[in-house]
Write a protein that holds these residues in place. Structure first.
Motif, PDB file in Angstrom:
ATOM      1  N   GLY A  21       0.800  -1.212   0.000  1.00 32.51           N
ATOM      2  CA  GLY A  21       0.000   0.000   0.000  1.00 32.51           C
ATOM      3  C   GLY A  21       0.831   1.260   0.000  1.00 32.51           C
ATOM      4  O   GLY A  21       2.027   1.246  -0.296  1.00 32.51           O
ATOM      5  N   SER A  22       0.171   2.372   0.347  1.00 35.79           N
ATOM      6  CA  SER A  22       0.848   3.672   0.363  1.00 35.79           C
ATOM      7  C   SER A  22       0.526   4.418   1.647  1.00 35.79           C
ATOM      8  O   SER A  22      -0.525   4.220   2.265  1.00 35.79           O
ATOM      9  CB  SER A  22       0.433   4.514  -0.847  1.00 35.79           C
ATOM     10  OG  SER A  22      -0.948   4.846  -0.778  1.00 35.79           O
ATOM     11  N   LEU A  23       1.440   5.290   2.028  1.00 38.90           N
ATOM     12  CA  LEU A  23       1.264   6.129   3.210  1.00 38.90           C
ATOM     13  C   LEU A  23       1.709   7.539   2.886  1.00 38.90           C
ATOM     14  O   LEU A  23       2.815   7.744   2.366  1.00 38.90           O
ATOM     15  CB  LEU A  23       2.089   5.591   4.390  1.00 38.90           C
ATOM     16  CG  LEU A  23       2.215   6.525   5.616  1.00 38.90           C
ATOM     17  CD1 LEU A  23       0.849   6.774   6.246  1.00 38.90           C
ATOM     18  CD2 LEU A  23       3.193   5.968   6.629  1.00 38.90           C
ATOM     19  N   THR A  24       0.853   8.510   3.191  1.00 43.78           N
ATOM     20  CA  THR A  24       1.209   9.921   3.080  1.00 43.78           C
ATOM     21  C   THR A  24       1.244  10.508   4.479  1.00 43.78           C
ATOM     22  O   THR A  24       0.280  10.376   5.242  1.00 43.78           O
ATOM     23  CB  THR A  24       0.201  10.690   2.216  1.00 43.78           C
ATOM     24  OG1 THR A  24       0.203  10.151   0.893  1.00 43.78           O
ATOM     25  CG2 THR A  24       0.569  12.166   2.145  1.00 43.78           C
ATOM     26  N   VAL A  25       2.359  11.159   4.828  1.00 45.34           N
ATOM     27  CA  VAL A  25       2.515  11.797   6.129  1.00 45.34           C
ATOM     28  C   VAL A  25       2.639  13.299   5.912  1.00 45.34           C
ATOM     29  O   VAL A  25       3.543  13.760   5.204  1.00 45.34           O
ATOM     30  CB  VAL A  25       3.757  11.270   6.878  1.00 45.34           C
ATOM     31  CG1 VAL A  25       3.897  11.972   8.225  1.00 45.34           C
ATOM     32  CG2 VAL A  25       3.675   9.759   7.062  1.00 45.34           C
TER      33      VAL A  25
ATOM     34  N   ASN B 209       5.380  14.963   3.472  1.00 44.24           N
ATOM     35  CA  ASN B 209       5.333  16.392   3.197  1.00 44.24           C
ATOM     36  C   ASN B 209       5.542  17.137   4.507  1.00 44.24           C
ATOM     37  O   ASN B 209       4.666  17.139   5.374  1.00 44.24           O
ATOM     38  CB  ASN B 209       3.981  16.784   2.585  1.00 44.24           C
ATOM     39  CG  ASN B 209       3.669  16.009   1.325  1.00 44.24           C
ATOM     40  OD1 ASN B 209       4.479  15.950   0.414  1.00 44.24           O
ATOM     41  ND2 ASN B 209       2.494  15.397   1.264  1.00 44.24           N
ATOM     42  N   SER B 210       6.709  17.746   4.649  1.00 51.89           N
ATOM     43  CA  SER B 210       7.054  18.425   5.893  1.00 51.89           C
ATOM     44  C   SER B 210       7.071  19.927   5.678  1.00 51.89           C
ATOM     45  O   SER B 210       7.830  20.442   4.855  1.00 51.89           O
ATOM     46  CB  SER B 210       8.431  17.954   6.383  1.00 51.89           C
ATOM     47  OG  SER B 210       8.867  18.750   7.460  1.00 51.89           O
TER      48      SER B 210
ATOM     49  N   ASP C 162      15.845  -0.717   1.121  1.00 45.24           N
ATOM     50  CA  ASP C 162      16.073  -1.900   0.303  1.00 45.24           C
ATOM     51  C   ASP C 162      15.110  -1.985  -0.870  1.00 45.24           C
ATOM     52  O   ASP C 162      15.358  -2.703  -1.836  1.00 45.24           O
ATOM     53  CB  ASP C 162      15.939  -3.169   1.151  1.00 45.24           C
ATOM     54  CG  ASP C 162      17.183  -3.429   1.971  1.00 45.24           C
ATOM     55  OD1 ASP C 162      18.292  -3.163   1.472  1.00 45.24           O
ATOM     56  OD2 ASP C 162      17.055  -3.893   3.113  1.00 45.24           O
ATOM     57  N   GLY C 163      13.987  -1.307  -0.777  1.00 46.57           N
ATOM     58  CA  GLY C 163      12.985  -1.360  -1.831  1.00 46.57           C
ATOM     59  C   GLY C 163      11.910  -0.334  -1.572  1.00 46.57           C
ATOM     60  O   GLY C 163      11.992   0.472  -0.650  1.00 46.57           O
ATOM     61  N   GLY C 164      10.877  -0.359  -2.403  1.00 49.11           N
ATOM     62  CA  GLY C 164       9.784   0.581  -2.245  1.00 49.11           C
ATOM     63  C   GLY C 164      10.086   1.939  -2.855  1.00 49.11           C
ATOM     64  O   GLY C 164      11.114   2.146  -3.507  1.00 49.11           O
ATOM     65  N   THR C 165       9.163   2.868  -2.620  1.00 51.85           N
ATOM     66  CA  THR C 165       9.272   4.229  -3.145  1.00 51.85           C
ATOM     67  C   THR C 165       9.102   5.218  -2.005  1.00 51.85           C
ATOM     68  O   THR C 165       8.141   5.133  -1.236  1.00 51.85           O
ATOM     69  CB  THR C 165       8.189   4.495  -4.212  1.00 51.85           C
ATOM     70  OG1 THR C 165       8.352   3.576  -5.294  1.00 51.85           O
ATOM     71  CG2 THR C 165       8.287   5.914  -4.745  1.00 51.85           C
ATOM     72  N   LEU C 166      10.035   6.152  -1.905  1.00 45.35           N
ATOM     73  CA  LEU C 166       9.996   7.170  -0.861  1.00 45.35           C
ATOM     74  C   LEU C 166      10.133   8.545  -1.498  1.00 45.35           C
ATOM     75  O   LEU C 166      11.079   8.790  -2.246  1.00 45.35           O
ATOM     76  CB  LEU C 166      11.125   6.943   0.149  1.00 45.35           C
ATOM     77  CG  LEU C 166      11.326   8.018   1.228  1.00 45.35           C
ATOM     78  CD1 LEU C 166      10.088   8.144   2.105  1.00 45.35           C
ATOM     79  CD2 LEU C 166      12.556   7.699   2.074  1.00 45.35           C
ATOM     80  N   VAL C 167       9.182   9.427  -1.202  1.00 45.19           N
ATOM     81  CA  VAL C 167       9.218  10.807  -1.695  1.00 45.19           C
ATOM     82  C   VAL C 167       9.110  11.728  -0.494  1.00 45.19           C
ATOM     83  O   VAL C 167       8.139  11.669   0.262  1.00 45.19           O
ATOM     84  CB  VAL C 167       8.068  11.088  -2.688  1.00 45.19           C
ATOM     85  CG1 VAL C 167       8.116  12.544  -3.146  1.00 45.19           C
ATOM     86  CG2 VAL C 167       8.142  10.147  -3.877  1.00 45.19           C
ATOM     87  N   VAL C 168      10.118  12.594  -0.314  1.00 44.72           N
ATOM     88  CA  VAL C 168      10.167  13.492   0.831  1.00 44.72           C
ATOM     89  C   VAL C 168      10.300  14.924   0.343  1.00 44.72           C
ATOM     90  O   VAL C 168      11.182  15.230  -0.465  1.00 44.72           O
ATOM     91  CB  VAL C 168      11.352  13.163   1.763  1.00 44.72           C
ATOM     92  CG1 VAL C 168      11.417  14.153   2.926  1.00 44.72           C
ATOM     93  CG2 VAL C 168      11.244  11.737   2.285  1.00 44.72           C
ATOM     94  N   SER C 169       9.452  15.803   0.838  1.00 46.62           N
ATOM     95  CA  SER C 169       9.597  17.230   0.577  1.00 46.62           C
ATOM     96  C   SER C 169       9.614  17.966   1.904  1.00 46.62           C
ATOM     97  O   SER C 169       8.828  17.674   2.806  1.00 46.62           O
ATOM     98  CB  SER C 169       8.461  17.755  -0.302  1.00 46.62           C
ATOM     99  OG  SER C 169       7.215  17.648   0.358  1.00 46.62           O
ATOM    100  N   ALA C 170      10.543  18.924   2.030  1.00 44.37           N
ATOM    101  CA  ALA C 170      10.677  19.712   3.254  1.00 44.37           C
ATOM    102  C   ALA C 170      10.786  21.180   2.875  1.00 44.37           C
ATOM    103  O   ALA C 170      11.708  21.566   2.160  1.00 44.37           O
ATOM    104  CB  ALA C 170      11.895  19.266   4.055  1.00 44.37           C
ATOM    105  N   SER C 171       9.851  21.987   3.347  1.00 41.46           N
ATOM    106  CA  SER C 171       9.825  23.402   2.978  1.00 41.46           C
ATOM    107  C   SER C 171      10.032  24.340   4.150  1.00 41.46           C
ATOM    108  O   SER C 171      10.139  25.550   3.966  1.00 41.46           O
ATOM    109  CB  SER C 171       8.487  23.738   2.293  1.00 41.46           C
ATOM    110  OG  SER C 171       7.396  23.479   3.174  1.00 41.46           O
ATOM    111  N   GLY C 172      10.105  23.807   5.364  1.00 34.24           N
ATOM    112  CA  GLY C 172      10.258  24.656   6.537  1.00 34.24           C
ATOM    113  C   GLY C 172      11.675  25.174   6.704  1.00 34.24           C
ATOM    114  O   GLY C 172      12.646  24.600   6.209  1.00 34.24           O
ATOM    115  N   THR C 173      11.805  26.275   7.431  1.00 36.25           N
ATOM    116  CA  THR C 173      13.106  26.869   7.704  1.00 36.25           C
ATOM    117  C   THR C 173      13.980  25.894   8.491  1.00 36.25           C
ATOM    118  O   THR C 173      13.569  25.371   9.524  1.00 36.25           O
ATOM    119  CB  THR C 173      12.940  28.167   8.505  1.00 36.25           C
ATOM    120  OG1 THR C 173      12.128  29.071   7.764  1.00 36.25           O
ATOM    121  CG2 THR C 173      14.289  28.815   8.791  1.00 36.25           C
ATOM    122  N   GLY C 174      15.179  25.630   7.982  1.00 40.78           N
ATOM    123  CA  GLY C 174      16.107  24.748   8.674  1.00 40.78           C
ATOM    124  C   GLY C 174      15.755  23.281   8.612  1.00 40.78           C
ATOM    125  O   GLY C 174      16.418  22.459   9.261  1.00 40.78           O
TER     126      GLY C 174
END
Length: 527
Positions: free
Chosen positions: A184-188, A212-213, A239-251
């Motif tokens: 499955g998928s997880l969005t945080v 999404n941070s 080891d596998g899967g798909t990871l997408v991370v975005s960070a827009s906060g200061t620091g």
């Protein structure tokens, strides 16, 4: 590093460990992260669970079914707190939706949480918080996070109910290991603290995870709260899967950890757009600088070694380094792209070793590759771009720091901005002039590597390989995009002009001299 009580995980008797794994397990101390532990014991399929507990969220309420006398359950609206008092290894299956709920677990045992298309938002803290036993919450055990269907977790902008003796560092937080699997998928969505954090290590086996941070680093009572899309106190393993991370906060960083990172497979994309935390009055956070209370918005940053052996890793950082290790970086496989708009694309406080795979390191403001120790190019394909002088495509402090060296022993190298003076070149290396915005194709042996020289890059263009020729312009057909489209591998070039190459001995001044270097010709070239 805390001690791991792996004997409390009940393993299926039908699963046999290979002899080499058994020998390695016997040889390793229980307080170490071992290959066996990270790859075998993080597999939820190898665990027998004593009980399955279902938790169903419905707006402002939550229903808990399937518990025994070993589980103490407390609910407050859609907030659920479960204390596992006995030795049962429990699987919790979560479904439904709430905008004012959470799950908090106290347990001395490992546990699994199955996110079965659940949506949980907690306006006052973490959506999921897994602690150790109530009398020692920091001694957390392994969490198997299983993704089933599409799930969403979100924290609040403030954490107002955290006990003084407990950590609550992220929308999804665990004191122990977080091992992620499932189809499955997880969005945080994290607005108060980090997205996912563990006070042990994080291991992505499979599934699709998006973080999404928007939270920013802040200072309260003299303490600096550091934010990242994903944080691990110990190792971080993909080891596998798909990871997408975005960070827009200061620091805020994309992915960070206090130990090592291992990118072995899967697909990881990290985008950091936030500015650095810190002002000019406290030392500032410009390129290469830091201050006592400054925090840099880096893409991927680990205090330990970063090892890339497979998969794809794509990193972009607008205001600081793309990839940084406070020790060493080793690239042996996979496809890696790292971009920085304000600092080094790839930086190591120790050594950088490239022995395989594909690496594109591009900076429009500083060095493409920067090793404060030595840098060894032994194989693979490297495309490095540094800004105009005094920055370089490949920077090593030769002559400034005792014992450091830059050694080119193999592989295909394209370096726009040159190499540090004093490099040891053990294979043919050539330089050329170039024009920004023009497509160039390097022929090394029988393989073509096509790229577009970016504006603002330094000079000269340096190429190295087994037998190289360089062409400008022309028409490309076919080929495979690589490293976030920075390179096209194996395309056929029609037309184009042969570029003169001259022998290169190191340094980032000068360029190609007409008439020097090897001639044209070779496979995949059509004139």
């Amino acid at each position: 590093m805390q001690q791991r009580n792996i004997t409390l995980i009940q393993m299926k008797k039908t699963v046999l460990l290979p002899l080499t794994a058994i020998l390695l397990l016997a040889a390793c101390g229980r307080d170490e992260i071992t290959t066996v532990e990270a790859y075998y014991f993080d597999n939820v399929d190898n665990v027998t669970f004593d009980r399955t507990v279902t938790i169903t969220y419905s707006s402002a309420t939550a229903t808990v079914d399937g518990t025994s006398s070993d589980q103490s359950v407390s609910t407050s609206g859609a907030g659920v707190t479960i204390t596992n008092l006995g030795s049962e290894v429990v699987k919790y299956v979560l479904s439904g939706s709430t905008t004012a709920g959470y799950l908090k677990i106290y347990s001395a045992q490992a546990q699994a949480i199955v996110l079965n298309g659940v949506s949980i938002a907690n306006p006052a803290g973490a959506a999921i918080n897994v602690q150790g036993p109530a009398d020692d919450p920091s001694s957390g055990e392994r969490l198997f996070l299983v993704l089933s269907g599409a799930s969403t977790l979100a924290d609040g902008s403030t954490y107002s109910a955290t006990p003084e003796d407990e950590d609550e560092k992220a929308a999804l937080f665990a004191e122990g290991v977080i091992a992620i699997s499932g189809s499955g998928s997880l969005t945080v969505n994290a607005s108060g603290k980090s997205g996912i954090a563990s006070d042990d290590y994080v291991h992505l086996n499979e599934g699709t995870v998006t973080v999404n941070s928007t939270a920013s680093t802040s200072v309260s009572n003299g303490d600096t709260l550091k934010i990242a899309g994903i944080k691990s106190k110990d190792d971080f393993v993909v080891d596998g899967g798909t990871l997408v991370v975005s960070a827009s906060g200061t620091g805020a960083k994309g992915i960070s950890g206090d130990s090592a990172a291992h990118f072995n497979g899967g697909s990881v994309t990290v985008t950091v757009t936030g500015s650095n935390f810190g002002s000019s009055t406290s030392g500032g956070m410009g390129p290469g600088n830091s201050s006592s209370n400054g925090v840099a918005a880096k893409g991927v940053k680990f205090d330990g070694d970063i090892t890339i052996s497979g998969g794809t890793l794509t990193v972009s950082a607008a205001n600081h380094e793309g990839i940084e290790s406070k020790t060493n970086i080793t690239v042996g496989g996979g496809q890696t792209y790292s971009y920085s708009g304000a600092d080094d694309a790839v930086n190591a406080s120790g050594d950088i070793t490239i022995g395989g795979g594909y690496l594109a390191a591009i900076s429009t403001a500083n060095d493409g590759l920067d090793a404060n120790g030595s840098l060894y190019l032994k194989g693979g394909v490297l495309y490095a771009v540094g800004a105009t002088s005094p920055e370089e495509a490949i920077d090593v402090n030769i002559g400034e720091t005792s014992g450091v060296e830059l050694v080119l022993d193999g592989g295909t190298i394209i370096a726009i901005g040159g190499l540090s003076s004093g490099a040891e070149l053990n294979q043919s290396c050539y330089s050329a002039s170039y024009t920004s915005g023009t497509v160039y194709t390097l022929l090394d042996g029988s393989t073509t590597y096509s790229f577009t020289a970016p504006a603002g890059a330094g000079s000269p263009l340096v190429v190295s390989g087994t037998a190289v020729s360089l062409y400008s312009g022309g028409t490309l057909s076919g080929g495979t995009a690589c490293c976030n489209n920075a390179l096209t591998i194996g395309a056929t070039l029609s037309g184009g002009s042969s570029v003169s190459l001259s022998a290169y001995s190191g340094g980032n001044s000068g360029g190609g001299n007409p008439g020097g270097g090897p001639g044209g010709g070779g496979h995949h070239i059509s004139h």
